[in-house]
Design a protein around this motif. Structure first.
Motif, PDB file in Angstrom:
ATOM      1  N   THR A 185     -18.308  56.200  17.969  1.00 29.49           N
ATOM      2  CA  THR A 185     -17.248  55.313  18.497  1.00 29.49           C
ATOM      3  C   THR A 185     -16.402  54.398  17.872  1.00 29.49           C
ATOM      4  N   HIS A 186     -16.983  53.501  17.112  1.00 29.72           N
ATOM      5  CA  HIS A 186     -16.492  52.507  16.403  1.00 29.72           C
ATOM      6  C   HIS A 186     -15.553  53.078  15.127  1.00 29.72           C
ATOM      7  N   LYS A 187     -16.077  54.079  14.535  1.00 27.32           N
ATOM      8  CA  LYS A 187     -15.420  54.922  13.587  1.00 27.32           C
ATOM      9  C   LYS A 187     -14.275  56.016  14.132  1.00 27.32           C
ATOM     10  N   GLU A 188     -14.601  56.359  15.233  1.00 22.28           N
ATOM     11  CA  GLU A 188     -13.491  57.391  15.802  1.00 22.28           C
ATOM     12  C   GLU A 188     -12.206  56.295  15.990  1.00 22.28           C
ATOM     13  N   LYS A 189     -12.303  55.115  16.650  1.00 19.92           N
ATOM     14  CA  LYS A 189     -11.320  54.151  17.045  1.00 19.92           C
ATOM     15  C   LYS A 189     -10.806  53.952  15.837  1.00 19.92           C
ATOM     16  N   LYS A 224      -1.708  43.611  12.802  1.00 24.52           N
ATOM     17  CA  LYS A 224      -2.204  43.881  13.843  1.00 24.52           C
ATOM     18  C   LYS A 224      -3.331  45.038  13.905  1.00 24.52           C
ATOM     19  N   PHE A 225      -3.197  45.827  12.800  1.00 19.43           N
ATOM     20  CA  PHE A 225      -4.156  46.722  12.589  1.00 19.43           C
ATOM     21  C   PHE A 225      -5.565  46.135  12.019  1.00 19.43           C
ATOM     22  N   ILE A 226      -5.142  45.080  11.285  1.00 24.11           N
ATOM     23  CA  ILE A 226      -6.497  44.326  10.665  1.00 24.11           C
ATOM     24  C   ILE A 226      -7.151  43.658  11.903  1.00 24.11           C
ATOM     25  N   LEU A 227      -6.398  42.898  12.832  1.00 23.88           N
ATOM     26  CA  LEU A 227      -7.007  42.269  13.658  1.00 23.88           C
ATOM     27  C   LEU A 227      -7.700  43.130  14.932  1.00 23.88           C
ATOM     28  N   ALA A 228      -7.084  44.259  15.029  1.00 24.33           N
ATOM     29  CA  ALA A 228      -7.690  45.298  15.869  1.00 24.33           C
ATOM     30  C   ALA A 228      -9.047  45.816  15.220  1.00 24.33           C
ATOM     31  N   ARG A 229      -9.268  46.063  13.992  1.00 27.11           N
ATOM     32  CA  ARG A 229     -10.311  46.268  13.224  1.00 27.11           C
ATOM     33  C   ARG A 229     -11.331  45.260  13.332  1.00 27.11           C
ATOM     34  N   PHE A 230     -10.733  44.055  12.916  1.00 29.28           N
ATOM     35  CA  PHE A 230     -11.663  42.880  12.949  1.00 29.28           C
ATOM     36  C   PHE A 230     -12.298  42.574  14.108  1.00 29.28           C
ATOM     37  N   THR A 231     -11.611  42.504  15.487  1.00 28.61           N
ATOM     38  CA  THR A 231     -11.921  42.327  16.472  1.00 28.61           C
ATOM     39  C   THR A 231     -13.008  43.645  16.938  1.00 28.61           C
ATOM     40  N   ARG A 232     -12.828  44.704  16.725  1.00 29.11           N
ATOM     41  CA  ARG A 232     -13.278  45.903  17.116  1.00 29.11           C
ATOM     42  C   ARG A 232     -15.015  45.819  16.525  1.00 29.11           C
ATOM     43  N   THR A 260      -8.371  45.963  22.368  1.00 35.02           N
ATOM     44  CA  THR A 260      -7.841  47.057  23.063  1.00 35.02           C
ATOM     45  C   THR A 260      -6.183  46.575  23.161  1.00 35.02           C
ATOM     46  N   PHE A 261      -6.068  45.260  23.044  1.00 38.04           N
ATOM     47  CA  PHE A 261      -4.634  44.860  23.147  1.00 38.04           C
ATOM     48  C   PHE A 261      -3.863  45.082  22.077  1.00 38.04           C
ATOM     49  N   TYR A 262      -4.486  44.631  20.772  1.00 41.16           N
ATOM     50  CA  TYR A 262      -3.864  45.271  19.484  1.00 41.16           C
ATOM     51  C   TYR A 262      -3.768  46.682  19.221  1.00 41.16           C
ATOM     52  N   GLU A 263      -4.675  47.449  19.905  1.00 42.27           N
ATOM     53  CA  GLU A 263      -4.536  48.811  19.531  1.00 42.27           C
ATOM     54  C   GLU A 263      -3.311  49.376  20.466  1.00 42.27           C
ATOM     55  N   GLU A 301      -0.755  47.586  21.192  1.00 41.02           N
ATOM     56  CA  GLU A 301       0.495  46.989  20.480  1.00 41.02           C
ATOM     57  C   GLU A 301       0.589  47.984  19.336  1.00 41.02           C
ATOM     58  N   ILE A 302      -0.052  48.313  18.610  1.00 42.48           N
ATOM     59  CA  ILE A 302       0.009  49.235  17.481  1.00 42.48           C
ATOM     60  C   ILE A 302       0.796  50.506  18.086  1.00 42.48           C
ATOM     61  N   ASP A 303       0.310  51.281  19.026  1.00 37.69           N
ATOM     62  CA  ASP A 303       0.788  52.291  19.998  1.00 37.69           C
ATOM     63  C   ASP A 303       2.366  52.107  20.106  1.00 37.69           C
ATOM     64  N   TYR A 304       2.538  50.989  20.896  1.00 37.78           N
ATOM     65  CA  TYR A 304       4.217  50.495  20.992  1.00 37.78           C
ATOM     66  C   TYR A 304       4.942  50.458  19.816  1.00 37.78           C
ATOM     67  N   THR A 305       4.452  49.593  18.947  1.00 36.70           N
ATOM     68  CA  THR A 305       5.286  49.244  17.819  1.00 36.70           C
ATOM     69  C   THR A 305       5.526  50.691  16.883  1.00 36.70           C
ATOM     70  N   VAL A 306       4.376  51.638  16.823  1.00 38.89           N
ATOM     71  CA  VAL A 306       4.694  52.730  16.082  1.00 38.89           C
ATOM     72  C   VAL A 306       5.817  53.494  16.907  1.00 38.89           C
ATOM     73  N   HIS A 307       5.702  53.859  17.977  1.00 42.83           N
ATOM     74  CA  HIS A 307       6.524  54.831  18.925  1.00 42.83           C
ATOM     75  C   HIS A 307       7.871  54.063  18.796  1.00 42.83           C
ATOM     76  N   ASN A 308       8.186  52.605  18.928  1.00 44.87           N
ATOM     77  CA  ASN A 308       9.526  52.081  18.744  1.00 44.87           C
ATOM     78  C   ASN A 308       9.938  52.194  17.372  1.00 44.87           C
ATOM     79  N   PHE A 309       9.118  52.045  16.320  1.00 42.98           N
ATOM     80  CA  PHE A 309       9.431  52.378  14.764  1.00 42.98           C
ATOM     81  C   PHE A 309       9.981  53.661  14.504  1.00 42.98           C
ATOM     82  N   SER A 310       9.213  54.473  15.028  1.00 42.10           N
ATOM     83  CA  SER A 310       9.641  56.003  14.815  1.00 42.10           C
ATOM     84  C   SER A 310      10.779  56.356  15.533  1.00 42.10           C
TER      85      SER A 310
END
Length: 400
Positions: free
Chosen positions: A151-155, A264-272, A353-356, A358-367
């Motif tokens: 599960t950790h590797k998948e996320k 955000k990616f680093i913080l998400a992986r750090f806390t995950r 979960t919060f930063y994941e 946030e990454i979804d939102y940022t990637v969508h808006n960035f694209s």
């Protein structure tokens, strides 16, 4: 006298009973490995050195996730570990994955723990994975740990793919734009320049500047190689010099949008990762040691080292994070609440979960923002070159 170093060899062949089999043997050299198999009555079909094999081959993160899930399912069903690995060998997996499973199975049959066998392949199984497997073996919850690792590797893989998705499109468009611009400057602009020179035309300032750029690129190409060589040198120093890596990573985190996305990616992986390790019963101090090894950003790596030192000295995690001065106030406040309420694992999960999200939102808006921006840049770059060449042509009637 110094003992001869033993090397591991992968083999497949036919036993005395006439059945096909495969495994791993240790010997100082190839001929000795061959004699060992003959002594056991095995007619080998393939025999190759394991170390060389694994240096060349690569197992993807997706394959390892599937491996963890399948092995966890078999163990949960009551299948012994060696039997489970044997069943996985029957799957039509990639050849190098089968070789890895064979090597693990051979070590376990010799009485080696699965976690110890995995430590021999640090490029495939990181310290965190081996640590969690070891906890599962000691506590009798190996299938739970395998599922938790999967599960950790998948996320983590999903987050990486989102970052790649955000950067892949602009990278391709940028490379295409550079190639088109270079083609125009090297092959098309010189033809127009020769035509204008023969006509003794009075050229607009913009056209002259484009022709000058084309001339410099085509006649002084070694100047254009300077930025490329500088980039190669910087990349080399980035890999081999912690100081250069620290400075580069520090400035990269300050880049608008891209730097924020990486942070955000680093913080998400750090806390995950902390969620996974704390849930497995690992002390925070030991979890920080593993985070140091898996963190590739030098800024956060040094901050994690400082956190580990402060925690070992008896400091609370939220106070140590506040002293590091790179963690957002929201993260520190939530961890403080988690420490005071005894729900640190749940807080790590909520932050991840919060930063994941946030990454979804940022990637969508960035694209969405990037697509029209790239079209504008391409239009200005390519259109500008075309206009520069055609401006004098509009005046050819007066020239002739």
């Amino acid at each position: 006298m110094r003992p001869t170093a033993q090397k591991r060899y992968q083999w497949s062949g036919i036993t005395l009973q006439g059945t096909k089999s495969q495994g791993v043997c240790e010997a100082p050299h190839f001929k000795a490995a061959k004699k060992n198999l003959q002594r056991q009555g095995i007619a080998y079909i393939k025999l190759r050195r394991e170390k060389f094999f694994f240096r060349r081959q690569k197992i993807s993160a997706k394959q390892t996730v599937i491996f963890y899930r399948q092995l966890a399912t078999l163990i949960a069903a009551g299948v012994p570990l060696t039997r489970g690995l044997h069943i996985l060998l029957q799957n039509r997996a990639a050849d190098f994955l089968q070789q890895l499973i064979t090597a693990l199975k051979a070590d376990i049959e010799k009485g080696v723990y699965l976690s110890s066998a995995m430590k021999k392949y640090p490029r495939i199984f990181d310290a965190l994975t081996c640590h969690l497997i070891h906890i599962g073996e000691q506590s009798g919850t190996l299938e739970t740990m395998l599922l938790r690792i999967a599960t950790h590797k998948e996320k983590s893989l999903r987050l990486k793919n989102k970052i790649k998705q955000a950067l892949f499109y602009p990278a391709i468009i940028t490379c295409t734009a550079v190639c088109v611009a270079l083609t125009l400057l090297l092959f098309v602009v010189p033809q127009f320049a020769e035509l204008f020179d023969n006509l003794h035309a009075s050229l607009p300032s913009f056209t002259r500047q484009v022709i000058n750029v084309s001339y410099v690129i085509s006649h002084y190409y070694w100047l254009t190689s300077v930025p490329i060589l500088f980039a190669i040198g910087l990349a080399y120093r980035y890999q081999h010099s912690p100081t250069v890596k620290l400075i580069t990573d520090k400035y990269f985190l300050k880049i608008p949008i891209a730097g924020e996305l990486v942070k955000k990616f680093i913080l998400a992986r750090f806390t995950r990762t902390l969620t996974t390790t704390v849930a497995a019963g690992t002390p925070i101090n030991d979890a920080m040691k593993m985070l140091i090894d898996i963190n590739h950003n030098e800024v956060f790596k040094q901050a994690t080292q400082q956190l580990q030192t402060d925690i070992a000295a008896g400091q609370s995690l939220h106070i140590a994070m506040r002293r590091a001065a790179i963690f957002p106030a929201l993260v520190i406040q939530m961890i403080q609440v988690g420490e005071e309420s005894g729900s640190l694992e749940q807080m790590f999960e909520k932050i991840a979960t919060f930063y994941e999200a946030e990454i979804d939102y940022t990637v969508h808006n960035f694209s969405q923002l990037l697509e029209p921006l790239i079209i504008i840049i391409l239009g200005v770059l390519i259109g500008g070159l075309v206009v520069a060449m055609y401006l004098p042509i509009f005046k050819l009637g007066t020239i002739l």
